[in-house]
Design a protein around this motif. Structure first.
Motif, mmCIF file in Angstrom:
data_model
loop_
_atom_site.group_PDB
_atom_site.id
_atom_site.type_symbol
_atom_site.label_atom_id
_atom_site.label_comp_id
_atom_site.label_asym_id
_atom_site.label_seq_id
_atom_site.Cartn_x
_atom_site.Cartn_y
_atom_site.Cartn_z
ATOM 1 N N ALA A 186 0.831 -1.205 0.000
ATOM 2 C CA ALA A 186 0.000 0.000 0.000
ATOM 3 C C ALA A 186 0.866 1.255 0.000
ATOM 4 O O ALA A 186 0.563 2.243 -0.686
ATOM 5 C CB ALA A 186 -0.924 -0.003 1.228
ATOM 6 N N TRP A 187 1.964 1.216 0.766
ATOM 7 C CA TRP A 187 2.875 2.363 0.839
ATOM 8 C C TRP A 187 3.481 2.652 -0.528
ATOM 9 O O TRP A 187 3.520 3.799 -0.980
ATOM 10 C CB TRP A 187 3.963 2.051 1.864
ATOM 11 C CG TRP A 187 4.871 3.192 2.202
ATOM 12 C CD1 TRP A 187 4.602 4.264 3.008
ATOM 13 C CD2 TRP A 187 6.221 3.368 1.756
ATOM 14 N NE1 TRP A 187 5.698 5.096 3.100
ATOM 15 C CE2 TRP A 187 6.709 4.568 2.342
ATOM 16 C CE3 TRP A 187 7.084 2.630 0.937
ATOM 17 C CZ2 TRP A 187 7.994 5.039 2.114
ATOM 18 C CZ3 TRP A 187 8.365 3.105 0.723
ATOM 19 C CH2 TRP A 187 8.805 4.290 1.309
ATOM 20 N N LEU A 188 3.935 1.581 -1.218
ATOM 21 C CA LEU A 188 4.509 1.759 -2.544
ATOM 22 C C LEU A 188 3.477 2.246 -3.551
ATOM 23 O O LEU A 188 3.744 3.124 -4.373
ATOM 24 C CB LEU A 188 5.115 0.443 -3.035
ATOM 25 C CG LEU A 188 6.466 0.025 -2.469
ATOM 26 C CD1 LEU A 188 6.892 -1.304 -3.065
ATOM 27 C CD2 LEU A 188 7.524 1.088 -2.742
ATOM 28 N N ALA A 189 2.276 1.654 -3.489
ATOM 29 C CA ALA A 189 1.235 2.021 -4.457
ATOM 30 C C ALA A 189 0.824 3.479 -4.309
ATOM 31 O O ALA A 189 0.707 4.214 -5.296
ATOM 32 C CB ALA A 189 0.027 1.110 -4.284
ATOM 33 N N LEU A 190 0.625 3.900 -3.067
ATOM 34 C CA LEU A 190 0.231 5.291 -2.842
ATOM 35 C C LEU A 190 1.363 6.251 -3.206
ATOM 36 O O LEU A 190 1.130 7.314 -3.798
ATOM 37 C CB LEU A 190 -0.181 5.494 -1.383
ATOM 38 C CG LEU A 190 -1.553 4.933 -1.003
ATOM 39 C CD1 LEU A 190 -1.763 5.029 0.503
ATOM 40 C CD2 LEU A 190 -2.660 5.684 -1.737
ATOM 41 N N GLY A 191 2.594 5.870 -2.857
ATOM 42 C CA GLY A 191 3.735 6.707 -3.221
ATOM 43 C C GLY A 191 3.887 6.832 -4.725
ATOM 44 O O GLY A 191 4.090 7.925 -5.254
ATOM 45 N N GLY A 192 3.751 5.708 -5.427
ATOM 46 C CA GLY A 192 3.842 5.743 -6.887
ATOM 47 C C GLY A 192 2.720 6.531 -7.518
ATOM 48 O O GLY A 192 2.926 7.261 -8.498
ATOM 49 N N ALA A 193 1.518 6.406 -6.940
ATOM 50 C CA ALA A 193 0.372 7.136 -7.470
ATOM 51 C C ALA A 193 0.546 8.638 -7.352
ATOM 52 O O ALA A 193 -0.016 9.408 -8.145
ATOM 53 C CB ALA A 193 -0.905 6.704 -6.740
ATOM 54 N N LEU A 194 1.337 9.076 -6.384
ATOM 55 C CA LEU A 194 1.589 10.506 -6.215
ATOM 56 C C LEU A 194 2.861 10.947 -6.933
ATOM 57 O O LEU A 194 2.875 11.948 -7.652
ATOM 58 C CB LEU A 194 1.692 10.856 -4.730
ATOM 59 C CG LEU A 194 1.917 12.338 -4.404
ATOM 60 C CD1 LEU A 194 0.766 13.184 -4.932
ATOM 61 C CD2 LEU A 194 2.075 12.536 -2.910
ATOM 62 N N VAL A 195 3.950 10.189 -6.767
ATOM 63 C CA VAL A 195 5.242 10.604 -7.306
ATOM 64 C C VAL A 195 5.240 10.587 -8.834
ATOM 65 O O VAL A 195 5.765 11.513 -9.468
ATOM 66 C CB VAL A 195 6.370 9.713 -6.762
ATOM 67 C CG1 VAL A 195 7.684 10.008 -7.487
ATOM 68 C CG2 VAL A 195 6.541 9.936 -5.261
ATOM 69 N N ALA A 196 4.656 9.549 -9.457
ATOM 70 C CA ALA A 196 4.697 9.431 -10.917
ATOM 71 C C ALA A 196 4.047 10.620 -11.624
ATOM 72 O O ALA A 196 4.665 11.232 -12.503
ATOM 73 C CB ALA A 196 4.067 8.113 -11.358
ATOM 74 N N PRO A 197 2.809 10.994 -11.275
ATOM 75 C CA PRO A 197 2.227 12.168 -11.960
ATOM 76 C C PRO A 197 2.923 13.475 -11.630
ATOM 77 O O PRO A 197 2.973 14.375 -12.469
ATOM 78 C CB PRO A 197 0.770 12.172 -11.490
ATOM 79 C CG PRO A 197 0.743 11.363 -10.250
ATOM 80 C CD PRO A 197 1.820 10.337 -10.412
ATOM 81 N N VAL A 198 3.467 13.589 -10.405
ATOM 82 C CA VAL A 198 4.203 14.812 -10.073
ATOM 83 C C VAL A 198 5.480 14.889 -10.908
ATOM 84 O O VAL A 198 5.830 15.952 -11.442
ATOM 85 C CB VAL A 198 4.526 14.874 -8.574
ATOM 86 C CG1 VAL A 198 5.489 16.008 -8.271
ATOM 87 C CG2 VAL A 198 3.248 15.063 -7.765
ATOM 88 N N PHE A 199 6.174 13.774 -11.056
ATOM 89 C CA PHE A 199 7.362 13.750 -11.914
ATOM 90 C C PHE A 199 7.001 14.133 -13.344
ATOM 91 O O PHE A 199 7.689 14.953 -13.979
ATOM 92 C CB PHE A 199 8.011 12.369 -11.880
ATOM 93 C CG PHE A 199 9.171 12.216 -12.833
ATOM 94 C CD1 PHE A 199 10.389 12.827 -12.572
ATOM 95 C CD2 PHE A 199 9.045 11.456 -13.992
ATOM 96 C CE1 PHE A 199 11.462 12.696 -13.451
ATOM 97 C CE2 PHE A 199 10.106 11.318 -14.872
ATOM 98 C CZ PHE A 199 11.315 11.940 -14.602
ATOM 99 N N ALA A 200 5.913 13.553 -13.855
ATOM 100 C CA ALA A 200 5.483 13.867 -15.222
ATOM 101 C C ALA A 200 5.111 15.334 -15.365
ATOM 102 O O ALA A 200 5.264 15.920 -16.440
ATOM 103 C CB ALA A 200 4.300 12.983 -15.600
#
Length: 280
Positions: free
Chosen positions: A180-194
């Motif tokens: 859950a920690w990875l999924a939520l982090g990825g869900a936030l970090v990926a679009p912010v990076f983009a």
């Protein structure tokens, strides 16, 4: 030879539009090499940014003493707000590209609009940078709070050290906390990076709206998925090295990544049709 793709136009920002180039998968390595050249030319002015960020990191470590759950979130939060922290590093590379001598005056102008020996009123372009920086800070804060909430409330024992985090979260045989920690982090970090990969350099360099800059950043990602994934991985790896070396590595790596991000912007976008920001 790079290929250029037209960006969707934002009439409210400009009658012109940037062109997105496609680059080779290994192009991020070239950005780092050119960044090293910029860093050696700027010297202590560039390294001063790394020192400042390392000091901020030291404060984070002090706050996170026996609160590793905070540190885990703060590391990812740093990745989110890092682009805005390097704004004056972009300005230094921009100046070098124009044949200007690097100096502290460029840094003061970027952050404070200090010109001709005094503070000047901020223009619309600078306020756009401020607003975008606030958005990134809010995103970073949100992730830290989410990370803290997950690891504090759902971990079976208090997370007080990296070892406990590995045992009770990463390597836990039961539960789904790490996933859950990875999924939520990825869900936030990926679009912010983009949304940020070339946004701040573009806002610094040209007269465009925040929406137009973010849209261009997303198109860069869609046009270059492999190189941008490689670039994102390099940023994460080098940031981790900076933290893992007791923050000493950040003194060098922060300005290096900042200069490299400028060269990424210059390779990925053709912006000659867009109006420039006014120079000193």
């Amino acid at each position: 030879m790079s290929n250029a793709l037209p960006h969707a136009q934002n009439p409210a920002a400009s009658s012109a539009s940037p062109l997105v180039r496609t680059v080779a998968a290994g192009q991020p390595l070239s950005w780092l090499l050119r960044a090293w050249h910029d860093l050696t030319r700027c010297g202590w002015i560039s390294l001063l940014h790394g020192v400042a960020i390392a000091l901020v990191g030291a404060v984070m470590l002090w706050v996170a003493h026996e609160r590793f759950w905070f540190m885990a979130g703060a590391f990812s939060g740093f990745l989110l707000v890092g682009p805005v922290l390097a704004t004056s590093v972009y300005a230094l590379s921009r100046g070098l590209e124009r044949g200007e001598k690097p100096g502290l005056a460029r840094v003061l102008e970027t952050w404070l609009n200090w010109k001709h020996g005094r503070l000047q009123p901020w223009d619309a372009a600078q306020w756009r940078l401020v607003r975008f920086g606030v958005l990134l800070a809010l995103a970073g804060t949100a992730w830290v709070l989410i990370s803290v909430g997950l690891t504090t409330w759902l971990a079976p024992v208090p997370i007080t050290s990296p070892l406990v985090f590995m045992e009770q979260v990463v390597l836990a045989k039961a539960g789904w906390l790490f996933e859950a920690w990875l999924a939520l982090g990825g869900a936030l970090v990926a679009p912010v990076f983009a949304s940020t990969v070339i946004t701040i350099p573009l806002l610094l360099d040209r007269q465009v709206s925040i929406g137009q800059a973010i849209a261009a950043s997303w198109q860069v990602i869609f046009a270059n998925p492999v190189p941008m994934a490689f670039w994102g991985a390099l940023i994460m790896l080098l940031t981790f090295v900076g933290f893992a070396t007791a923050l000493v590595g950040l003194v060098l790596l922060v300005p290096l990544l900042g200069h490299a991000s400028w060269h990424a912007y210059r390779d990925l976008l053709e912006v000659s049709a867009l109006p420039e920001r006014e120079q000193r």
